[in-house]
Design an enzyme around this catalytic site. Structure first.
Site, PDB file in Angstrom:
ATOM      1  N   GLY A  94       0.798  -1.232   0.000  1.00 45.07           N
ATOM      2  CA  GLY A  94       0.000   0.000   0.000  1.00 45.07           C
ATOM      3  C   GLY A  94       0.824   1.272   0.000  1.00 45.07           C
ATOM      4  O   GLY A  94       0.277   2.369   0.016  1.00 45.07           O
ATOM      5  N   CYS A  95       2.151   1.146  -0.029  1.00 52.32           N
ATOM      6  CA  CYS A  95       2.979   2.349  -0.091  1.00 52.32           C
ATOM      7  C   CYS A  95       3.468   2.527  -1.525  1.00 52.32           C
ATOM      8  O   CYS A  95       3.807   1.551  -2.184  1.00 52.32           O
ATOM      9  CB  CYS A  95       4.196   2.224   0.810  1.00 52.32           C
ATOM     10  SG  CYS A  95       3.769   1.865   2.504  1.00 52.32           S
ATOM     11  N   GLN A  96       3.539   3.786  -1.979  1.00 47.32           N
ATOM     12  CA  GLN A  96       4.036   4.028  -3.329  1.00 47.32           C
ATOM     13  C   GLN A  96       5.534   3.741  -3.403  1.00 47.32           C
ATOM     14  O   GLN A  96       6.043   3.276  -4.399  1.00 47.32           O
ATOM     15  CB  GLN A  96       3.750   5.469  -3.746  1.00 47.32           C
ATOM     16  CG  GLN A  96       3.727   5.613  -5.242  1.00 47.32           C
ATOM     17  CD  GLN A  96       3.337   7.000  -5.676  1.00 47.32           C
ATOM     18  OE1 GLN A  96       4.169   7.899  -5.722  1.00 47.32           O
ATOM     19  NE2 GLN A  96       2.084   7.193  -5.989  1.00 47.32           N
TER      20      GLN A  96
END
Lengths: 414, 138
Positions: free
Chosen positions: B51-53
């Site tokens: 969920g982190c870029q």
């Protein structure tokens, strides 16, 4: 298309900006600079009014009602089809099918061809810079049917190596499905060349025009491809609607894959006869307000003309590209002086997320990440890029401010 | 120091910046730079926070009765946030970690990092830290 051929047309950006109420917004106390048009464009008051007026005065379900409102709503909806058909120079407005957007259209094409043309083991040609939406439906089909995706490679300048296509084609190849403009790089695919190859090998040509329709004139009669799809929301229209254009022969040939109310002539428990024309592919109550807003957006653009819009945006792209190239830490991808209004870049030794986060603090909206083109990111060997993409209302002054703040951000991240 | 005390210390530390977001972010960037790197053996698929870029790796272990976190990120601002989370949560018991509401994030004006946009993984990071704490305490 070359800018010098279009010298005579000039947009009045100052007047245009007044049509877009959101441009008055402040972000973190700074005036909004919206450079994320590739994701979705902002909407002019004319589009907002069209949607709002529809709900205030006309709202009713279409095509079946005998009452006044239903007749008016139907007329507005069908008029939108005519406006859009005229804009893309399509012979019959029935060739314009309203969908939920580009992704929906691509799924419909893929599922329709899967039920008619594609056989086990067939091959589909895509390009290296496809959006995931133009990969996944084909990949799903290929996985279930022992099919194969063949990918057109990139040249060193990230343009497509069109000379390689012939080598990808076998007797099993049935379809080329390709982006008209790369959503990550802004590079324009030479459809004329691809069309010659497709015709020579009798391949079906599907064009993902999500990123070209907002920026350039498209004459579908002249372009003469099998399928052409785009979304309204990237062309100043509402979200949740788009079109699937198909050439005349497919209109009767493509199987219905989304049957439902509105798509039929007669139904019995034994047998159904489907409607002719666009309605065959439009089940259920469509996005009526979205379609009406879409037509308002097309009318809005057509008052300026797509050539004027292209010229304006190309000037912005070239200006921004040259300014970015002056910053030593900036690495540009897909550099070209004749491209759609999209620029991708990275800053050496920084992550795109950091640059995007800090630019937002200055009110500048950019996009960072893989832009739904992970295969392309892998080819470029980067986790993502920073993408700026322009629209009719963007200005060189905004680019100057962006460049100034980008330099500051680079300094902060050093 | 208790979690609450560390949170208060961070709030005080950020107070001097007031509305100066540039100062605040420069401080966050410095915190990120000073976090150091995670051991290569911990940079494994299992430790990546979804969920982190930017990629974020979180390694959690139990020492005595406390949970110890170490982490790294490719993005420096994310790394700064990671540094703050480690400073607040690492070295406490699972119960303390699970129960904390992390009110300091709002107080130091970095609440925007808690938005549900897919680009932003702070929420996933916090959830993962709490999940790891629960798992390790069993």
């Amino acid at each position: 298309m070359l800018v010098k051929e279009l010298k005579h047309i000039e947009l009045n950006t100052e007047a245009i900006r007044k049509d877009f109420p959101i441009l008055n917004r402040k972000i973190n106390g700074m005036p909004l600079i919206y450079f994320d048009n590739g994701a979705t464009s902002q909407k002019p008051q004319q589009v907002i009014d069209a949607v709002s007026n529809y709900y205030s005065n006309t709202n009713s379900n279409i095509h079946r009602g005998v009452h006044t409102l239903s007749r008016e709503a139907t007329e507005a909806f069908e008029n939108a089809r005519k406006v859009i058909a005229k804009h893309f120079n399509v012979k019959s407005d029935q060739q314009i099918i309203f969908t939920a957007g580009t992704t929906d259209s691509l799924n419909m094409v893929c599922n329709g061809l899967a039920r008619s043309v594609l056989k086990q083991g067939d091959e589909i040609i895509l390009s290296s810079y496809e959006h995931h939406s133009n990969i996944l439906p084909w990949q799903l089909w290929a996985q279930e049917n022992k099919g194969q995706l063949k990918v057109i490679p990139l040249n060193a300048d990230q343009s497509l190596d069109l000379n390689a296509i012939e080598n990808l084609i076998s007797e099993k190849t049935k379809i080329i499905s390709i982006a008209h403009v790369s959503n990550t790089l802004g590079l324009i695919t030479d459809l004329d060349k691809i069309k010659i190859i497709a015709k020579k090998h009798n391949l079906i040509l599907v064009v993902d025009a999500a990123q070209s329709a907002p920026h350039m004139a498209v004459d579908l009669e002249k372009l003469d491809v099998d399928f052409y799809v785009c979304s309204a929301h990237k062309i100043y229209g509402p979200t949740g609607t788009g079109i699937l254009y198909m050439s005349e022969k497919w209109l009767s040939k493509l199987p219905v894959t989304k049957p439902g109310g509105g798509t039929i002539k007669t139904v019995s428990f034994e047998k159904t006869e489907y409607a002719d024309g666009a309605l065959r592919f439009e089940p259920g109550t469509p996005n009526i307000s979205g379609v009406i807003g879409f037509a308002a957006a097309i009318n809005y653009m057509d008052q300026f003309g797509m050539d004027a819009i292209y010229k304006h945006e190309l000037e912005l792209v070239n200006y921004a590209q040259s300014k970015l190239a002056e910053i030593p830490q900036v690495m540009l991808y897909g550099k070209s002086n004749d491209k759609a209004a999209v620029i991708s870049f990275n800053v050496k030794n920084t992550h795109p997320f950091d640059v995007g986060t800090l630019l937002d603090k200055y009110g500048i909206a950019v996009r960072t990440g893989h832009h739904c083109t992970q295969p392309l990111m892998n080819l470029l060997c980067v986790p993502g890029t920073i993408r700026i993409s322009f629209a009719i209302y963007n200005t060189k002054t905004e680019i100057d401010f962006f460049i100034e703040k980008l330099k500051k951000v680079i300094d902060m991240l050093k | 120091m208790s979690i609450k005390e560390i949170e208060n210390e961070i709030v005080e530390e950020f107070e001097i910046f007031g509305d100066d977001w540039e100062g605040k972010y420069e401080h966050l960037i410095d915190l990120g730079k000073n976090l150091g790197t995670l051991k290569e053996e911990y940079k494994i698929e299992n430790n990546i926070i979804q969920g982190c870029q930017s990629r974020v790796w979180l390694h959690s272990e139990k020492k005595d009765n406390n949970i110890i976190f170490s982490a790294e990120s490719e993005a420096i601002i994310t790394k700064g946030m990671v540094a703050l989370m480690i400073r607040v949560l690492s070295g406490h018991t699972a119960k303390e970690i699970i129960e904390t509401k992390l009110e300091f994030i709002d107080k130091i004006g970095l609440k925007e990092h808690l938005s549900p946009t897919r680009a932003n993984g702070l929420v996933s990071m916090i959830n993962r830290m709490k999940m790891d704490a629960i798992t390790l305490s069993k």
